[in-house]
Design a protein around this motif. Structure first.
Motif, mmCIF file in Angstrom:
data_model
loop_
_atom_site.group_PDB
_atom_site.id
_atom_site.type_symbol
_atom_site.label_atom_id
_atom_site.label_comp_id
_atom_site.label_asym_id
_atom_site.label_seq_id
_atom_site.Cartn_x
_atom_site.Cartn_y
_atom_site.Cartn_z
ATOM 1 N N SER A 1 0.892 -1.246 0.038
ATOM 2 C CA SER A 1 0.033 -0.009 0.190
ATOM 3 C C SER A 1 0.901 1.361 -0.017
ATOM 4 O O SER A 1 0.285 2.269 0.606
ATOM 5 N N GLY A 2 1.997 1.118 -0.397
ATOM 6 C CA GLY A 2 3.070 2.086 -0.629
ATOM 7 C C GLY A 2 4.043 2.145 0.530
ATOM 8 O O GLY A 2 4.285 1.341 1.378
ATOM 9 N N PRO A 3 4.895 3.468 0.641
ATOM 10 C CA PRO A 3 6.002 3.493 1.395
ATOM 11 C C PRO A 3 5.613 3.691 2.954
ATOM 12 O O PRO A 3 4.855 4.217 3.257
ATOM 13 N N ILE A 4 6.454 2.943 3.731
ATOM 14 C CA ILE A 4 6.238 2.992 5.191
ATOM 15 C C ILE A 4 7.414 3.425 5.897
ATOM 16 O O ILE A 4 8.597 3.291 5.419
ATOM 17 N N ARG A 5 7.105 4.049 6.957
ATOM 18 C CA ARG A 5 8.243 4.440 7.929
ATOM 19 C C ARG A 5 7.956 4.221 9.146
ATOM 20 O O ARG A 5 6.928 3.850 9.706
ATOM 21 N N GLY A 6 9.040 3.612 9.922
ATOM 22 C CA GLY A 6 8.784 3.133 11.366
ATOM 23 C C GLY A 6 10.075 3.254 12.375
ATOM 24 O O GLY A 6 11.132 3.634 11.831
ATOM 25 N N ILE A 7 9.893 2.613 13.301
ATOM 26 C CA ILE A 7 11.009 2.553 14.269
ATOM 27 C C ILE A 7 10.920 1.227 14.774
ATOM 28 O O ILE A 7 10.155 0.394 14.890
ATOM 29 N N ALA A 8 12.443 0.576 14.863
ATOM 30 C CA ALA A 8 12.636 -0.845 15.322
ATOM 31 C C ALA A 8 13.376 -0.704 16.656
ATOM 32 O O ALA A 8 14.389 -0.141 16.714
ATOM 33 N N ALA A 9 12.965 -1.414 17.594
ATOM 34 C CA ALA A 9 13.564 -1.523 18.942
ATOM 35 C C ALA A 9 13.834 -2.855 19.376
ATOM 36 O O ALA A 9 13.054 -3.914 19.121
ATOM 37 N N PHE A 10 15.184 -2.990 19.966
ATOM 38 C CA PHE A 10 15.437 -4.449 20.177
ATOM 39 C C PHE A 10 15.927 -4.434 21.675
ATOM 40 O O PHE A 10 16.781 -3.609 22.038
#
Ligand SMILES: [Zn+2]
Length: 494
Positions: free
Chosen positions: A380-389
């Motif tokens: 559904s198009g470009p996505i942006r996010g944050i990843a935490a480990f």
């Protein structure tokens, strides 16, 4: 989220059979063979050895993702019944395996090569050993008729199982109910004709082993009622994987009538069966995590996390998911397979189609963590996010929060707040939570189900008691052993 389901989860499985399949298709004329169970001529694109290998690898994924019920006696019992039926089939030499998976939905499925699973949910719904035999026989039929291998090879060609365990970025699918369906991708879908054939074969095997064939009809009724039940939970079950032919009951009923072979002393084994499932966990197991409002508590893994209160949430075996009310943002919590936060971040960055910004070492409530922003393409198009480990108590927790790129700014604070809420679980009542369980009750005189429910029904409603006892809601219970549910209902599904 299931504590036992990590480690093997995202280990990539090589798929030698897809290569083999391609070679056969490209280089040699397809072989034909007569199926020993159905007598039909089948294209034998996949040899028996490959079939077994496919099943074995998929079975390992099922075990890792769903977990097995930790009850050796029950596992041995199901295995014993299954092995008897399989030995009476046309493919007795497959490496047959029968296992009970730790899943509350009512389901059973067969993988190629003879790897058969029943859920604890379906075990709780059976009233006799013969009902269990009917379902095991049906699943054995899918294997002997080679439905499973045909379905799976099609799925392989379309990349079906390959997506399991990988991070799937798909905002669009939230709208289609990814939060409601969970594992359905995993299950093979059969045609109605396949279902009829599996019913016929299942009936054949159970009769060969002396089980009362009428018990198969009881199973159909129970499954139909489970499908109609108001408390289906929106989870995939037998009905999702088994498009039931409408005439299923009539066909088998007629087949039983027409069969001239009458069993002298058909096996039902009602009380023997009920004894085996006494104490079985019923419904979602809160020890695998549960929601209290927006708070997710996991007694087994001893952590808690705060999700946005008005988001839709779901606790699956391998992930906890939360979707925004506008369906344009997701937060997902999983266990990473890497031993450290840094290694897990590197693994994410190595995935195709994702661009990870340089991460930073930080800590979340004192636990070592690595955090990074990322961008990816979705359907559904470009996505942006944050990843935490986050490293906690021997595990690495992966939290991904992502949204449509254009909406990211409005969710960034929410994502950070959720990540920052990860903490050790100390609430004694949450740590001590117990699941509901099946409990047997001895009824001395005849009793209507309504009275039974008001006397013993504290932990399950009338409809549930009616289904698991195989008695209509206005029906009567004969003197004997019946099921109730004990324990406190915890809203564990989200
Ligand atoms: Zn089936």
């Amino acid at each position: 989220m299931n504590a036992r389901t990590r480690s093997r989860r995202s280990r990539r499985v090589a798929s030698p059979w897809s290569a083999t399949l391609a070679c056969l298709v490209l280089l040699s004329p397809a072989g034909c063979a007569t199926n020993p169970a159905t007598g039909e001529t089948q294209l034998a694109l996949i040899g028996e050895e490959q079939e077994i290998q496919m099943g074995r690898e998929a079975a390992a994924q099922v075990e890792a993702q769903m977990g097995l019920v930790d009850d050796p006696e029950l596992q041995r019992y199901v295995s014993r019944i299954g092995q008897r039926l399989a030995a009476a089939s046309e493919r007795p030499d497959l490496p047959w395996r029968f296992q009970v998976v730790d899943d509350p939905t009512v389901n059973a499925f067969a993988l190629p090569g003879g790897f058969i699973f029943v859920t604890r949910g379906i075990m709780a719904a059976f009233m006799s050993e013969a009902e269990l035999a009917a379902v095991l026989g049906h699943e054995i039929g899918h294997v002997t008729a080679r439905h499973s291998v045909e379905q799976m090879s099609q799925q392989q060609l379309f990349g079906g199982l390959a997506g399991l365990g990988a991070v799937v970025f798909d905002l669009g699918s939230i709208a289609q109910g990814v939060l409601g369906t969970g594992l359905s991708l995993l299950f093979l879908q059969y045609s109605r004709d396949d279902e009829r054939q599996a019913d016929d074969l299942g009936l054949r095997y159970m009769v060969r082993e002396g089980f009362a064939p009428q018990e198969m009809l009881d199973v159909f009724q129970t499954l139909e009622r489970v499908g109609e039940a108001s408390d289906g939970g929106g989870m995939p079950g037998w009905l999702a994987t088994h498009p039931a032919p409408e005439d299923r009951f009539q066909r088998i009923s007629a087949a039983i009538e027409a069969d001239t072979i009458r069993l002298a002393d058909p096996i039902v084994h009602r009380d023997e069966y009920l004894r085996m499932i006494d104490g079985l966990v019923f419904g979602p197991d809160p020890r695998n995590g549960f929601f209290r409002g927006g708070e997710f508590l996991h007694p087994g893994l001893r952590f808690r996390m705060e999700f946005p209160g008005d988001w839709q949430t779901r606790n699956l075996a391998q992930a906890v998911l939360a979707g925004s009310p506008q369906q344009d943002a997701i937060i997902q919590l999983t266990l990473a397979s890497q031993p450290s936060a840094d290694a897990a971040l590197r693994e994410l960055a190595a995935q195709q189609g994702i661009r990870v910004a340089s991460g930073s070492r930080t800590s979340v409530n004192g636990f070592p963590a690595a955090v990074a922003g990322f961008e990816a393409e979705s359907q559904s198009g470009p996505i942006r996010g944050i990843a935490a480990f986050i490293e906690y108590s021997g595990n690495v927790y992966q939290v991904l929060g992502y949204a449509a790129a254009s909406r990211y700014a409005s969710y960034e604070g929410t994502f950070e707040g959720t990540i920052g809420s990860f903490d050790r679980l100390t609430d004694p009542s949450a740590l001590a939570v117990e699941p509901r369980r099946i409990d047997l009750v001895r009824v001395d005189g005849r009793m209507d189900l309504q009275s039974f429910a008001s006397r013993y029904g504290a932990s399950a409603d009338l409809e549930t008691l009616s289904i698991i006892n195989g008695v209509p809601e206005g029906g009567m219970l004969d003197p004997g052993t019946w099921k109730r549910v004990v324990g406190e209902a915890v809203r564990a599904g989200g």
